[in-house]
Scaffold this motif. Structure first.
Motif, PDB file in Angstrom:
ATOM      1  N   ARG A 149     -13.720  -0.375  -5.400  1.00 59.38           N
ATOM      2  CA  ARG A 149     -13.209  -1.741  -5.288  1.00 59.38           C
ATOM      3  C   ARG A 149     -12.456  -2.008  -6.618  1.00 59.38           C
ATOM      4  NH1 ARG A 149     -17.454  -3.846  -3.813  1.00 59.38           N
ATOM      5  NH2 ARG A 149     -18.257  -4.392  -5.801  1.00 59.38           N
TER       6      ARG A 149
ATOM      7  N   GLN B 221      -9.114   0.005  -6.480  1.00 55.59           N
ATOM      8  CA  GLN B 221      -8.233  -0.876  -5.620  1.00 55.59           C
ATOM      9  C   GLN B 221      -7.730  -2.048  -6.157  1.00 55.59           C
ATOM     10  OE1 GLN B 221     -10.494  -0.719  -1.744  1.00 55.59           O
ATOM     11  NE2 GLN B 221      -8.855   0.266  -1.161  1.00 55.59           N
TER      12      GLN B 221
ATOM     13  N   ARG C 274      -4.708  -1.877  -8.543  1.00 52.28           N
ATOM     14  CA  ARG C 274      -3.490  -1.496  -7.963  1.00 52.28           C
ATOM     15  C   ARG C 274      -2.839  -2.616  -7.301  1.00 52.28           C
ATOM     16  NH1 ARG C 274      -6.190   2.254  -9.438  1.00 52.28           N
ATOM     17  NH2 ARG C 274      -5.602   4.122 -10.445  1.00 52.28           N
TER      18      ARG C 274
ATOM     19  N   PRO D  95      -4.077  -3.158  -0.745  1.00 51.12           N
ATOM     20  CA  PRO D  95      -5.197  -2.548  -0.041  1.00 51.12           C
ATOM     21  C   PRO D  95      -4.917  -1.084   0.126  1.00 51.12           C
ATOM     22  CG  PRO D  95      -3.867  -3.716   1.367  1.00 51.12           C
ATOM     23  CD  PRO D  95      -3.201  -4.229   0.166  1.00 51.12           C
ATOM     24  N   PHE D  96      -5.746  -0.132   0.344  1.00 52.78           N
ATOM     25  CA  PHE D  96      -5.463   1.320   0.336  1.00 52.78           C
ATOM     26  C   PHE D  96      -4.385   1.813   1.279  1.00 52.78           C
ATOM     27  CE2 PHE D  96      -6.462   5.785   1.605  1.00 52.78           C
ATOM     28  CZ  PHE D  96      -6.636   6.368   0.225  1.00 52.78           C
TER      29      PHE D  96
ATOM     30  N   ARG E 287      -1.655   6.807  -3.588  1.00 52.28           N
ATOM     31  CA  ARG E 287      -3.150   7.140  -2.910  1.00 52.28           C
ATOM     32  C   ARG E 287      -3.784   8.383  -3.926  1.00 52.28           C
ATOM     33  NH1 ARG E 287      -1.727   8.401   1.680  1.00 52.28           N
ATOM     34  NH2 ARG E 287      -1.768  10.755   1.771  1.00 52.28           N
TER      35      ARG E 287
ATOM     36  N   LEU F  16      -5.115   7.042  -7.119  1.00 51.26           N
ATOM     37  CA  LEU F  16      -6.214   6.395  -6.877  1.00 51.26           C
ATOM     38  C   LEU F  16      -7.273   7.321  -6.803  1.00 51.26           C
ATOM     39  CD1 LEU F  16      -8.129   3.786  -6.282  1.00 51.26           C
ATOM     40  CD2 LEU F  16      -7.342   4.181  -3.888  1.00 51.26           C
TER      41      LEU F  16
ATOM     42  N   LEU G  26     -12.490   4.030   2.145  1.00 54.22           N
ATOM     43  CA  LEU G  26     -11.184   4.001   2.124  1.00 54.22           C
ATOM     44  C   LEU G  26     -10.380   3.745   3.331  1.00 54.22           C
ATOM     45  CD1 LEU G  26     -10.381   6.386  -0.857  1.00 54.22           C
ATOM     46  CD2 LEU G  26     -10.537   3.771  -0.930  1.00 54.22           C
TER      47      LEU G  26
END
Length: 225
Positions: free
Chosen positions: A159, A162, A165, A168-169, A177, A180, A203
């Motif tokens: 969390r 995310q 950034r 949402p993923f 990605r 992350l 994810l």
């Protein structure tokens, strides 16, 4: 970065070190009083690393999970050093002053940690009042997830990355990605056995897809992306 959690083979001097520290755990907590908690970790036990605890500051219990701080020790591996007198804020808002001291076996390998947490919330509140009177803003503290359930630690780390950034993923590009996933890897998430299925679920990707992305992250450097 290899996953060595749960490996109890090889040098058994770690067991003797843990046994010697058991009375130290109780002694330190008794010395500093009810605001102090001392936790002893054996990382060879994977995500149930707590083998002894004295005091009730974070609600830890034997068989409980390591925190993000423990993951960072695992991520550093043999380069881990003492992290002393750092401040953090628990999920319940309490301010903690903590020290984490990695433990090494006879071969010099990090296998656990001795952690001391002291609740300094009242002192911090007083410092914030003095800061306000002096016209300076209080310093924001990083939040740390202290829990007995490792899945809650995984949730918190995912969390946090995310939110950093801002999307949402499923809206991330492949390059985003991988950044992350690399961040999660650097924070030690994937050092734990069975972490990949847990992260993949959170994810919303397949395990095979996450394994492929993780392999790509470890094969490349940030400068090549």
């Amino acid at each position: 970065m290899s996953d060595t959690s749960g490996d109890t083979s090889g040098d058994t001097s770690g067991d003797a070190i843990l046994a010697a520290l058991m009375p130290v755990v109780d002694g330190l907590a008794a010395t500093f009083g009810p605001s102090c908690e001392v936790v002893l970790h054996d990382y060879r036990r994977g995500d149930q690393s707590v083998v002894a605890v004295a005091g009730q500051v974070t609600g830890r219990r034997v068989g409980g999970a390591l925190s993000e701080i423990g993951l960072s020790v695992l991520a550093k591996g043999e380069e881990a050093t003492n992290d002393l007198n750092y401040l953090s804020r628990g999920p319940d808002g309490r301010v903690l002053k903590s020290s984490t001291m990695p433990l090494r076996d006879g071969a010099g390998h990090v296998f656990g940690a001795l952690c001391v947490n002291i609740d300094v919330t009242a002192l911090r509140d007083a410092a914030d009042v003095l800061s306000a009177l002096a016209g300076t803003a209080p310093v924001e503290l990083p939040a740390t997830t202290f829990t007995n359930d490792f899945e809650e630690v995984v949730d918190a780390v995912v969390r946090t990355e995310q939110l950093a950034r801002g999307k949402p993923f499923d809206a991330l590009t492949r390059a985003e990605r991988l950044v992350l996933i690399r961040a999660l890897d650097r924070r030690g998430v994937f050092t734990m056995r069975n972490a990949v299925p847990r992260v993949a679920e959170r994810l919303g990707v397949s395990r095979s897809g996450l394994y492929a992305d993780l392999a790509a992250c470890r094969e490349s450097s940030p400068d090549t992306e």
